[in-house]
Design a protein around this motif. Structure first.
Motif, PDB file in Angstrom:
ATOM      1  N   MET A  78      64.340  20.500 -59.028  1.00 49.58           N
ATOM      2  CA  MET A  78      64.463  21.723 -59.807  1.00 49.58           C
ATOM      3  C   MET A  78      64.803  22.927 -58.943  1.00 49.58           C
ATOM      4  N   SER A  79      64.200  23.038 -57.771  1.00 51.30           N
ATOM      5  CA  SER A  79      64.370  24.187 -56.898  1.00 51.30           C
ATOM      6  C   SER A  79      63.923  23.773 -55.512  1.00 51.30           C
ATOM      7  N   PRO A  80      63.999  24.645 -54.492  1.00 56.23           N
ATOM      8  CA  PRO A  80      63.600  24.205 -53.168  1.00 56.23           C
ATOM      9  C   PRO A  80      62.220  23.572 -53.117  1.00 56.23           C
ATOM     10  N   SER A  81      61.287  24.043 -53.910  1.00 56.57           N
ATOM     11  CA  SER A  81      59.940  23.481 -53.839  1.00 56.57           C
ATOM     12  C   SER A  81      59.884  22.058 -54.351  1.00 56.57           C
ATOM     13  N   PHE A  82      60.928  21.596 -55.043  1.00 58.78           N
ATOM     14  CA  PHE A  82      60.938  20.240 -55.567  1.00 58.78           C
ATOM     15  C   PHE A  82      62.109  19.437 -55.003  1.00 58.78           C
ATOM     16  N   ASP A  83      62.747  19.920 -53.940  1.00 55.61           N
ATOM     17  CA  ASP A  83      63.951  19.292 -53.421  1.00 55.61           C
ATOM     18  C   ASP A  83      63.641  17.917 -52.857  1.00 55.61           C
ATOM     19  N   SER A  84      64.355  16.900 -53.350  1.00 52.40           N
ATOM     20  CA  SER A  84      64.100  15.536 -52.931  1.00 52.40           C
ATOM     21  C   SER A  84      64.466  15.295 -51.485  1.00 52.40           C
ATOM     22  N   GLY A  85      65.167  16.232 -50.866  1.00 46.37           N
ATOM     23  CA  GLY A  85      65.522  16.066 -49.468  1.00 46.37           C
ATOM     24  C   GLY A  85      64.339  16.296 -48.543  1.00 46.37           C
ATOM     25  N   GLY A  86      63.301  16.999 -48.999  1.00 49.50           N
ATOM     26  CA  GLY A  86      62.139  17.276 -48.166  1.00 49.50           C
ATOM     27  C   GLY A  86      62.463  18.229 -47.030  1.00 49.50           C
ATOM     28  N   LEU A 144      70.318  39.512 -66.574  1.00 52.08           N
ATOM     29  CA  LEU A 144      70.116  38.159 -66.064  1.00 52.08           C
ATOM     30  C   LEU A 144      71.339  37.352 -66.475  1.00 52.08           C
ATOM     31  N   GLU A 145      72.042  36.794 -65.489  1.00 46.02           N
ATOM     32  CA  GLU A 145      73.231  35.994 -65.779  1.00 46.02           C
ATOM     33  C   GLU A 145      72.937  34.512 -65.545  1.00 46.02           C
ATOM     34  N   VAL A 146      73.496  33.667 -66.412  1.00 47.69           N
ATOM     35  CA  VAL A 146      73.413  32.222 -66.257  1.00 47.69           C
ATOM     36  C   VAL A 146      74.801  31.730 -65.865  1.00 47.69           C
ATOM     37  N   VAL A 147      74.861  30.998 -64.741  1.00 50.47           N
ATOM     38  CA  VAL A 147      76.143  30.555 -64.193  1.00 50.47           C
ATOM     39  C   VAL A 147      76.159  29.033 -64.121  1.00 50.47           C
ATOM     40  N   ASP A 148      77.181  28.424 -64.710  1.00 43.30           N
ATOM     41  CA  ASP A 148      77.351  26.977 -64.641  1.00 43.30           C
ATOM     42  C   ASP A 148      77.867  26.608 -63.251  1.00 43.30           C
ATOM     43  N   VAL A 149      77.076  25.798 -62.513  1.00 40.80           N
ATOM     44  CA  VAL A 149      77.490  25.360 -61.177  1.00 40.80           C
ATOM     45  C   VAL A 149      77.562  23.837 -61.117  1.00 40.80           C
ATOM     46  N   SER A 150      77.829  23.208 -62.260  1.00 43.67           N
ATOM     47  CA  SER A 150      77.963  21.750 -62.269  1.00 43.67           C
ATOM     48  C   SER A 150      79.090  21.301 -61.347  1.00 43.67           C
ATOM     49  N   ASN A 151      80.098  22.149 -61.203  1.00 48.84           N
ATOM     50  CA  ASN A 151      81.132  21.963 -60.188  1.00 48.84           C
ATOM     51  C   ASN A 151      80.998  23.129 -59.216  1.00 48.84           C
ATOM     52  N   TYR A 152      80.441  22.859 -58.049  1.00 49.33           N
ATOM     53  CA  TYR A 152      80.182  23.935 -57.107  1.00 49.33           C
ATOM     54  C   TYR A 152      81.457  24.672 -56.699  1.00 49.33           C
ATOM     55  N   ALA A 153      82.574  24.028 -56.847  1.00 55.23           N
ATOM     56  CA  ALA A 153      83.837  24.656 -56.460  1.00 55.23           C
ATOM     57  C   ALA A 153      84.357  25.610 -57.530  1.00 55.23           C
ATOM     58  N   VAL A 208      68.677  32.010 -57.977  1.00 52.97           N
ATOM     59  CA  VAL A 208      67.993  30.731 -57.849  1.00 52.97           C
ATOM     60  C   VAL A 208      68.802  29.695 -58.624  1.00 52.97           C
ATOM     61  N   VAL A 209      68.565  28.410 -58.316  1.00 55.17           N
ATOM     62  CA  VAL A 209      69.364  27.344 -58.908  1.00 55.17           C
ATOM     63  C   VAL A 209      68.459  26.233 -59.406  1.00 55.17           C
ATOM     64  N   SER A 210      68.817  25.665 -60.541  1.00 54.09           N
ATOM     65  CA  SER A 210      68.133  24.497 -61.081  1.00 54.09           C
ATOM     66  C   SER A 210      69.171  23.588 -61.706  1.00 54.09           C
ATOM     67  N   SER A 211      69.281  22.378 -61.187  1.00 49.07           N
ATOM     68  CA  SER A 211      70.210  21.390 -61.714  1.00 49.07           C
ATOM     69  C   SER A 211      71.626  21.962 -61.746  1.00 49.07           C
ATOM     70  N   ASN A 212      72.225  22.097 -62.921  1.00 49.10           N
ATOM     71  CA  ASN A 212      73.620  22.533 -63.017  1.00 49.10           C
ATOM     72  C   ASN A 212      73.783  24.032 -63.244  1.00 49.10           C
ATOM     73  N   TYR A 213      72.699  24.800 -63.122  1.00 49.78           N
ATOM     74  CA  TYR A 213      72.800  26.220 -63.469  1.00 49.78           C
ATOM     75  C   TYR A 213      72.153  27.110 -62.403  1.00 49.78           C
TER      76      TYR A 213
END
Length: 254
Positions: free
Chosen positions: A26-34, A153-162, A128-133
């Motif tokens: 969900m966010s850095p505190s839950f990042d599966s990369g550790g 507050l803006e919501v930005v679709d980042v499903s394609n980071y490019a 901040v970022v969560s999943s695709n947004y």
């Protein structure tokens, strides 16, 4: 004393960085990369694995810290002007500037590569970022170099980071730092107007469901079931539940 508040807040974030949680992304505190540090959304530096990433007003500086007794600053990456914040997510860096959000890839952690730029109205720009947004706050103020009154507050679709693009914009009073909880809640600090809690069951349509006005709110860290908020007069720790429960206060006097 007021100048010490960000340093106290960052010290708390370092305590969080000592714990590893791989339950979600969900966010850095839950990042599966550790092995990822967690600061607030107003942070100007962050740690990911063996690297410290620092932003100044115009650039990004990777610092290799695999040997903590001999950190090594690497080649500076020029970004642009008005750089303000940095947020790590999913092996990428999301860098907030007063007129844009920049996305950098960390496939080569020593040499971050620019992927895209999302431009917006000029204003202070935590992200901040969560999943695709990505969630971005823009606010007016002299320090934000904002020529117009913009508080959103803006919501930005980042499903394609490019190719990031805006999908929603919500007017607020004076939004600042923000954080995402694992309970599908988005917490946005609204300055003197308090802390605003949004439901993001639909991540494209944040729905305001609670406003906590007991104190001002400038930035926030969300870690598992705890939420820490900085206000003008102190640092507040809350238990996250159906509603926030105040656990402790560290008062700051001037």
């Amino acid at each position: 004393m007021k100048k010490l508040l960000p340093f106290i807040f960052f010290s708390l974030s370092l305590l969080f960085s000592c714990e590893e949680d791989s339950s979600s992304d969900m966010s850095p505190s839950f990042d599966s990369g550790g092995n990822i540090s967690q600061g607030g959304s107003l942070a100007r530096f962050t740690i990911l694995n063996d690297y410290l990433y620092v932003v100044d007003n115009t650039s990004l500086i990777p610092v290799q810290i695999s040997n903590l007794s001999a950190p090594l600053a690497l080649s500076k990456v020029e970004i642009g002007v008005g750089i303000e914040t940095i947020f790590p997510y999913n092996n990428h860096l999301f860098i907030g500037a007063n007129n844009a959000m920049y996305i950098y890839n960390l496939d080569n952690p020593a040499q971050p590569q620019h992927l895209s730029t999302y431009t917006h109205f000029t204003g202070c720009d935590p992200v901040v970022v969560s999943s695709n947004y990505a969630y971005v706050t823009l606010r007016e103020g002299v320090s934000c170099a904002s020529p117009i009154n913009i508080n959103v507050l803006e919501v930005v679709d980042v499903s394609n980071y490019a190719e990031p693009f805006q999908v929603n914009s919500i007017f607020m009073n004076n939004p600042r730092g923000l954080g995402i909880g694992g309970n599908n809640k988005l917490y946005v600090c609204d300055g003197d107007f308090g802390l605003v809690q949004f439901s993001i069951d639909d991540p494209t349509i944040p729905i305001q469901d609670t406003v906590y006005t007991a104190h001002s709110a400038n930035d926030v860290i969300v870690r598992n079931d705890l939420l820490i908020v900085t206000g003008d007069d102190g640092i507040y720790q809350y238990q996250i539940g159906e509603k926030l429960e105040l656990l402790s206060v560290l008062p700051i006097t001037y």
